[in-house]
Design an enzyme around this catalytic site. Structure first.
Site, PDB file in Angstrom:
ATOM      1  CE  LYS A   1       2.966 -12.622   1.346  1.00 45.70           C
ATOM      2  NZ  LYS A   1       1.879 -11.645   1.122  1.00 45.70           N
TER       3      LYS A   1
ATOM      4  NE  ARG B   1      -3.851   0.470   0.333  1.00 45.29           N
ATOM      5  CZ  ARG B   1      -5.159   0.356   0.554  1.00 45.29           C
ATOM      6  NH1 ARG B   1      -5.750  -0.802   0.433  1.00 45.29           N
ATOM      7  NH2 ARG B   1      -5.865   1.410   0.859  1.00 45.29           N
TER       8      ARG B   1
END
Ligand code: 26Q
Length: 831
Positions: free
Chosen positions: A674, A563
């Site tokens: 990740k 974001r």
């Protein structure tokens, strides 16, 4: 958890496929789905129709295991885990379900024979974007881990018809478009009209013109209908349920009630009432006081707790005091914190318990996870909403507060300031309920999502609560599921790892540590580089096909995808790029390592500053593309409409992971993990879970820089951005270039607000304070990158240290420390 071979034997998909009469040689069963479900001539089926046929077939395979899981769980009578969340950012499901069912090879072969390309079909599935970002994606990873480890668990959420808005970039600016992800039928969803609950409400919905009005003090009710989605655990033994509620007006649900005289009027009222679950609210700390969002939260809580209680009451010899032994309810942030008041209401009003018993049961059943320390993001709801819509809950909250304050007074005497600070009610400027206080007082556990965040929660934001309830506060560092984020997203690296150490890592990520010794093996390093090159090629092929953009796979792929928010400091990244640009302009012959900077992320629609940062990044990108001096050396690519699927494409291809939030502001981060498991090196601040990543991999294998959270806190009072302008030449030149309209010739002056952002002495995010250290770290990074062996060695050590960041580990800790729940193994007998 079962070992891989054990589970495969228990749950062999081959047995199941053959029992259903499916075989690979000709796949007449697919024709049947096309013909019977869609009335489509198999010869003429379009790609979307083929996708639906395959997905429906997979759903049918899942169905039998789903039912069996439920049946076995019912006989075990385990402690159930209920995860309440306003968001589940699921992304696509077909690939994941195929992989977890271990049926990918079967389908690939079958489809090959028909001349169908599975990869092409996978692209037909829209993302289920029922979340804003990290918090929603965490919920999705948790559901997958719960199923993989065979905990009996149900996720509860809302079935939004519109997920997170689609982001389009027009003239460099973000615009929003609706995401109608359910336009086509969704093969994963099973509507359960038999699972429906009435939600009483002291208000009605009315359509006035094109506006939906909420009329208070007119008792009515809504019906919540369950839509179940399967959550397939790895190996496909355990299939749990994600239950999403949609709002239906009672008149439509119960046709007998339909008032004939008012047919059209009643239908219109229905439309209004059913708008409750229409749309996911974008995370918007500026967008406050939306009554509809408040009712969404209440609707989720009411439907879910009714379901939880109904499920418990079906167990023989049920007693209310058994509830905490039968159910653990985890609240994903304060969004479902009304559960405290609603469970109290059920126990007091429906079960007829006295206050003390009800309170003990409520607290023992519920637990709360906090995801933010930002004061403006802590939820507070105006008391007038409670008065208008759910007055009984307000009464209960007042009574909780009265007793809580009594307790404070008995502990600390008449300390009115303390009472004012800790009260569940904020008095001015408007009376509001502090949801984080309600959640902490009304549950037995409050946890943060990374160590630094939990520490700050305990010692700063909720210090006075931790003083009186020290045993309630804990930490559960986030994790991500390695099935989706490594095995599925990065076939090249996953294949290499499996070749090297076997496939045990997929369900036991700590096994990645076996890779560490291979960091010194030149042959393995070469294979590792080959895997990264493959991932980069896959990505660049996609980028060219989807967006018509070409980038150089030989350049460093540097990604900041999350974001857009001031605390995440995309602006600092942009300023660093401008510094590199200035160096090239000043010394055109400079030897600069070629880099491609990727950005992706959505700005909340009302967050103008964040939207301006999107514009700036796009303007820099365009200017650089147009400058022949820069060509082949620096590129900036803003990828529109960030999503789970885009993350799955870009993360495996990235060399560098940008995790550069102002220390103390990023609760945890999960993207950081990740990237780490996909062999990217991190450049980052000592914030969130990045700190723990560095502990695991060794600080020397990350590029850490900048002020610590303590330094941020201490230097806030004397932080002077102008000092950096006066004393740091590169900083000054970069800032001046941005403010000079160099990047925005056609729209002069638009970046003026950036001046305020950077030079406000109260710039809480201290962009200029860290810019130089950041630039220096980037210089080190490029140097290491040019030593391919050293870079690869560090990347391997990072992958080898990523084991701790599996959400399996996180879930095991929640189960042990908060839920007191054990797995409920699913044993499938041969079909
Ligand atoms: C608020 C008001 C109205 C409507 C929506 C909201 C809203 C919605 C979503 C407020 C916050 C969120 C989401 C917050 C979030 O994603 N937090 C992130 O959670 C991750 C998982 O724990 C962490 O890794 C991140 O650090 C944290 O920022």
């Amino acid at each position: 958890m079962a070992t891989t071979t054990e589970a495969a034997a228990r749950c062999s998909i081959e047995d199941r496929l053959h029992a259903l009469g499916l075989n690979e040689t000709d796949a007449p069963w697919l024709d049947r789905y096309l013909l019977c479900n869609q009335l489509v001539d198999p010869e003429k089926a379009k790609i979307r129709q083929r996708f639906e046929a395959v997905a429906t077939c997979v759903r049918d395979l899942v169905a039998e295991r789903w039912l069996r899981s439920r049946r076995i769980q019912a006989t075990h009578q385990p402690k159930w885990v209920y995860y309440l969340s306003m968001e589940f950012l699921l992304g696509r499901s077909l690939r994941n379900n195929l992989m977890n069912m271990r049926a990918e090879r079967f389908f690939r072969t079958s489809l090959d024979r028909l001349g169908w390309d599975l990869d092409e079909l996978l692209e037909e599935e829209p993302d289920a974007g029922l979340g804003n970002g990290g918090l929603g994606r965490l919920a999705a990873c948790f559901m997958e881990s719960l199923a993989t480890m065979e905990y009996a668990a149900i996720g509860y959420g809302l079935r939004y018809e519109y997920g997170i808005f689609r982001q389009e970039i027009r003239g460099g600016w973000q615009t929003e478009a609706p995401d109608r992800w359910l336009r086509r039928i969704d093969p994963w969803e099973v509507t359960r009209p038999d699972k429906a609950y009435a939600v009483p409400l002291n208000a009605t919905f009315e359509l006035r013109g094109s506006h939906i009005m909420l009329i208070p003090n007119r008792p009515s009710r809504l019906i919540g209908i369950a839509h179940d989605r399967p959550v397939v655990g790895y190996e496909g033994c355990c299939v749990n349920t994600l239950r999403l509620w949609s709002a239906v007006a009672p008149e439509r649900f119960d046709f007998a009630d339909f008032s004939h005289g008012e047919f059209v009027g009643a239908v219109i009222e229905n439309v209004a009432a059913e708008s409750l679950t229409r749309v996911l609210y974008p995370d918007d700390s500026t967008e406050r006081g939306r009554a509809l969002r408040f009712l969404q939260q209440y609707f989720l809580v009411s439907c879910s707790l009714q379901d939880i209680v109904a499920r418990a009451r079906r167990v023989p010899d049920f007693g209310w005091d058994h509830l905490p032994r039968m159910a653990a309810v985890q609240l994903n942030d304060t969004h479902p914190a009304l559960a405290v008041a609603e469970l109290m209401r059920i126990l007091l009003d429906d079960a007829g318990l006295d206050w003390d018993d009800a309170w003990e049961i409520t607290r023992a059943t519920l637990a709360y996870t906090n995801h933010t320390l930002l004061p403006e993001a802590l939820e507070k709801w105006p008391v007038r909403f409670f008065e208008a819509f759910i007055p009984r809950h307000l009464e209960i909250i007042y009574e909780v507060n009265r007793r809580f304050i009594d307790d404070l007074r008995s502990r600390f005497g008449a300390d009115d300031d303390r009472v004012r600070r800790m009260s569940l009610i904020e008095e001015s400027p408007e009376r509001k309920v502090r949801m984080a206080h309600l959640a902490t007082v009304g549950t037995h556990s409050t946890n943060g999502v990374a160590r630094i965040h939990s520490d700050l929660l305990r010692t700063r934001v909720m210090r006075e609560f931790a003083e009186i309830y020290p045993q309630r506060f804990g930490n559960k560092t986030n994790g991500v599921t390695p099935r989706r984020w490594l095995a599925q997203a990065n076939p090249a690296l996953a294949g290499l790892i499996t070749e090297a150490i076997g496939d045990g890592w997929i369900s036991d990520l700590d096994r990645l540590s076996e890779l560490r010794t291979l960091a010194t093996d030149a042959g393995f390093r070469e294979s590792f580089r080959r895997a990264k090159r493959q991932a980069k090629r896959d990505f660049t092929d996609w980028l060219r096909a989807a967006h018509g953009r070409t980038v150089d796979p030989g350049s460093i792929f540097d990604s900041q995808i999350k974001r857009i928010h001031e605390y995440k400091r995309q602006l600092m990244n942009a300023l660093h790029i401008v510094i590199l640009y200035n160096r090239i302009r000043e010394y055109p012959a400079a030897d600069v390592t070629p880099r491609t900077f990727f950005f992706a992320g959505k700005a909340a629609p009302a967050y103008n500053t964040a939207k301006l940062i999107v514009k700036l990044i796009n303007c820099i990108g365009e200017t650089l593309d147009a400058d022949p001096l820069v060509r082949g050396r620096l590129r900036v690519v803003f990828l529109p409409d960030y999503s789970v699927t885009l993350a799955e494409r870009l993360i495996p291809a990235s060399d560098v992971s940008e995790q550069i939030s102002t220390a103390g502001y990023e609760a945890s981060g999960t993207g950081n993990m990740k990237f780490m498991m996909n062999g990217a090196l991190t450049i980052g601040t000592r914030d969130g879970a990045t700190i723990e990543m560095a502990e695991q991999a060794g600080e020397e294998n990350l590029f850490l820089f900048g002020l610590s959270d303590e330094q941020v806190e201490q230097s806030r009072d004397w932080y002077d951005p102008t000092w950096h302008m006066a004393n740091e030449e590169e900083t000054r030149q970069a800032v001046e270039l941005v403010l000079s309209d160099h990047f925005n010739g056609h729209e002069p002056g638009i970046f003026e607000p950036i001046r305020e952002m950077l030079f406000d002495r109260r710039d809480r995010f201290m962009v200029l304070a860290d810019l130089r250290a950041y630039t220096e770290r980037h210089r080190d990074l490029a140097e290491v990158y040019n030593d391919a062996d050293e870079w690869t060695r560090r990347a391997i050590l990072n992958v080898g240290a990523a084991g701790r960041f599996s959400s399996d580990r996180t879930i095991r800790e929640y189960a042990r420390d908060i839920w007191n729940a054990e797995p409920s193994p699913i044993v499938h007998t041969a079909p």
